[in-house]
Design a protein around this motif. Structure first.
Motif, mmCIF file in Angstrom:
data_model
loop_
_atom_site.group_PDB
_atom_site.id
_atom_site.type_symbol
_atom_site.label_atom_id
_atom_site.label_comp_id
_atom_site.label_asym_id
_atom_site.label_seq_id
_atom_site.Cartn_x
_atom_site.Cartn_y
_atom_site.Cartn_z
ATOM 1 N N LEU A 206 0.800 -1.222 0.000
ATOM 2 C CA LEU A 206 0.000 0.000 0.000
ATOM 3 C C LEU A 206 0.835 1.275 0.000
ATOM 4 N N ILE A 207 2.120 1.152 0.299
ATOM 5 C CA ILE A 207 2.929 2.348 0.514
ATOM 6 C C ILE A 207 3.014 3.220 -0.729
ATOM 7 N N GLU A 208 3.086 2.605 -1.909
ATOM 8 C CA GLU A 208 3.208 3.387 -3.145
ATOM 9 C C GLU A 208 1.961 4.228 -3.391
ATOM 10 N N SER A 209 0.775 3.619 -3.199
ATOM 11 C CA SER A 209 -0.462 4.370 -3.416
ATOM 12 C C SER A 209 -0.671 5.418 -2.332
ATOM 13 N N GLU A 210 -0.178 5.154 -1.112
ATOM 14 C CA GLU A 210 -0.284 6.137 -0.045
ATOM 15 C C GLU A 210 0.567 7.368 -0.344
ATOM 16 N N LEU A 211 1.759 7.141 -0.863
ATOM 17 C CA LEU A 211 2.660 8.257 -1.135
ATOM 18 C C LEU A 211 2.254 9.030 -2.376
ATOM 19 N N PHE A 212 1.885 8.330 -3.441
ATOM 20 C CA PHE A 212 1.674 8.983 -4.734
ATOM 21 C C PHE A 212 0.221 8.985 -5.206
ATOM 22 N N GLY A 213 -0.668 8.373 -4.444
ATOM 23 C CA GLY A 213 -2.076 8.385 -4.805
ATOM 24 C C GLY A 213 -2.391 7.386 -5.902
#
Length: 453
Positions: A206-213
């Motif tokens: 989930l970290i990628e979508s949390e950082l970059f949407g």
């Protein structure tokens, strides 16, 4: 006041006539398309914008959204050839200052620009008051020790830049988040948001979508609206990435691109996004060792570590222990409605003799508990819960041999107690403790190291 004005209209005749008519009163720039305007916007940073709704490439409303994100204090006046009530209402809801109908009447336009200028002046006066309130949030440091004084000086230097990446290194509990907060509130970005994310607390998937949407429908369960990432939420401010060593490889690559180019793509989107966000990262891990083992990208490390700040452990800055303890005593005394005069001599000795493996966080927790439970009027070693760890230390190291007392050990224990008491009386100040003992500071430091204080 000479405001800067940006005209965004695809009709060359309108751009030229407005530039000629308004050039004496404003610094005028113009763009022929929405795409050109988005590219020029970060460089021009206009005070006022005349924006045509009916642009050929990008909707004027979309351009308005970008302006509100990148230049939130600019006053945007929409220009429209057709009085479409729904479009006008949408523009006003999105933050437009006003709207004018084509063909433009110069007297009406000038009056509208004057009102917009007055609004900007009022906004700046309000922001000055807000700035004062924000500046009061600037963290301060207890920095009696030379080690932390060096850190504070580095923070002051790096804060001058609005976007230089910073890597803060240090053990758990040393105050890395305080450093990031100090950099933000001392920087030109202090009016922008300070967004904190613990990379270790977010699942790797989930970290990628949390950082970059992510874009609408980017993956199962993504929803119809998509999501703005934390990098974009921190636009114009600072994004603090704690535990950066836990960032997975895919997110590392994307973060590197953002640091290099200032741009990124939301998950599942082909639209490039550009924002100005300062990155401050922190870690308690050895990133250089992780690079050697393949766990962290070397190129990302170099990009993050443009400035490296190493926060020393509390054990390495003994001079700060007693001032910090007194600060926490005062803070928690106020919180719990109690008043303490000071720390007793035995409390000071116990605090200075404790190893502080949990650093400042451990000290804060001990002082909170002690302040809550103690009766006063002074805080004693027994109140701290450190008495059994520190008070009998000298006695426990005295050993007997078959022939009697081990005199070298007894002498060392006496010296240990002697130096500990001197530090306590001097409130942890090495120079003052050395004067009390009648030795030089260098001698004091050498013996202190030998004794493990």
């Amino acid at each position: 006041m000479n405001y800067s004005l940006l005209i965004i209209d695809d009709e060359e005749s309108i751009r030229d006539s407005l530039t000629m008519a308004l050039g004496r009163h404003y610094t005028v720039n113009s763009c022929a398309s929405g795409k050109e305007a988005l590219e020029e916007l970060p460089l021009l940073a206009p005070d006022l914008v005349l924006l045509d709704i009916g642009l050929p490439d990008i909707s004027g409303l979309e351009v308005l959204d970008h302006i509100r994100r990148q230049s939130p204090h600019a006053a945007v006046i929409m220009i429209t050839a057709f009085e479409d009530l729904d479009t006008v209402i949408s523009a006003m809801k999105r933050g437009a200052f006003d709207y004018l109908l084509k063909p433009l009447r110069m007297d009406t336009l000038k009056l509208c620009l004057e009102r917009a200028g007055s609004s900007i002046r009022l906004g700046k006066e309000i922001r000055l008051l807000q700035d004062k309130a924000l500046r009061e949030q600037i963290p301060f440091f207890i920095a009696e020790s030379e080690a932390l004084t060096d850190v504070v000086q580095t923070v002051a230097k790096v804060a001058v830049s609005p976007d230089t990446p910073v890597l803060v290194e240090g053990d758990t509990g040393t105050g890395k988040e305080l450093i990031a907060s100090a950099i933000h509130y001392r920087s030109p970005n202090f009016r922008g948001p300070l967004v904190t994310v613990n990379c270790a607390a977010i699942p790797a998937e989930l970290i990628e979508s949390e950082l970059f949407g992510y874009a609408p429908g980017a993956f199962s369960g993504a929803g119809k609206k998509g999501k703005t990432g934390l990098v974009e939420e921190a636009a114009g401010g600072t994004l603090f990435l704690d535990e950066i060593g836990e960032l997975p490889g895919s997110a590392q690559a994307k973060l590197l691109r953002f640091l290099q180019e200032g741009e990124f793509y939301a998950l599942g989107s082909t639209a490039k996004r550009t924002v100005r966000t300062r990155i401050v990262a922190a870690t308690n891990r050895d990133l250089e060792e992780m690079i050697r083992s393949g766990g962290f990208r070397q190129d990302l490390f170099y990009r993050l570590a443009v400035v490296r700040i190493r926060v020393p452990s509390l054990a390495r800055r003994k001079e700060d222990i007693l001032p910090l303890a007194r600060l926490f005593l005062h803070q928690y005394g106020e919180k719990f409605g109690k008043k303490f005069n000071d720390l007793t001599q035995t409390a000071r000795a116990a605090l200075l003799g404790h190893p502080w493996t949990g650093n400042v966080r451990e000290l804060r927790n001990i002082m909170e508990r002690a302040t809550l439970m103690a009766c006063g009027p002074d805080l004693d070693a027994a109140d701290l819960g450190l008495a059994t760890e520190c008070a009998p230390e000298a006695e426990s190291r005295i050993t007997l041999t078959p022939g009697g007392v081990d005199l070298p050990t007894l002498l060392q224990d006496f010296e240990h107690m002697y130096y500990t008491q001197a530090l306590a009386l001097a409130d942890g100040n090495e120079s003052q403790a050395a004067r009390l003992l009648g030795v030089s500071r260098d001698t004091f430091r050498y013996r202190r190291g030998k004794l493990g204080l």
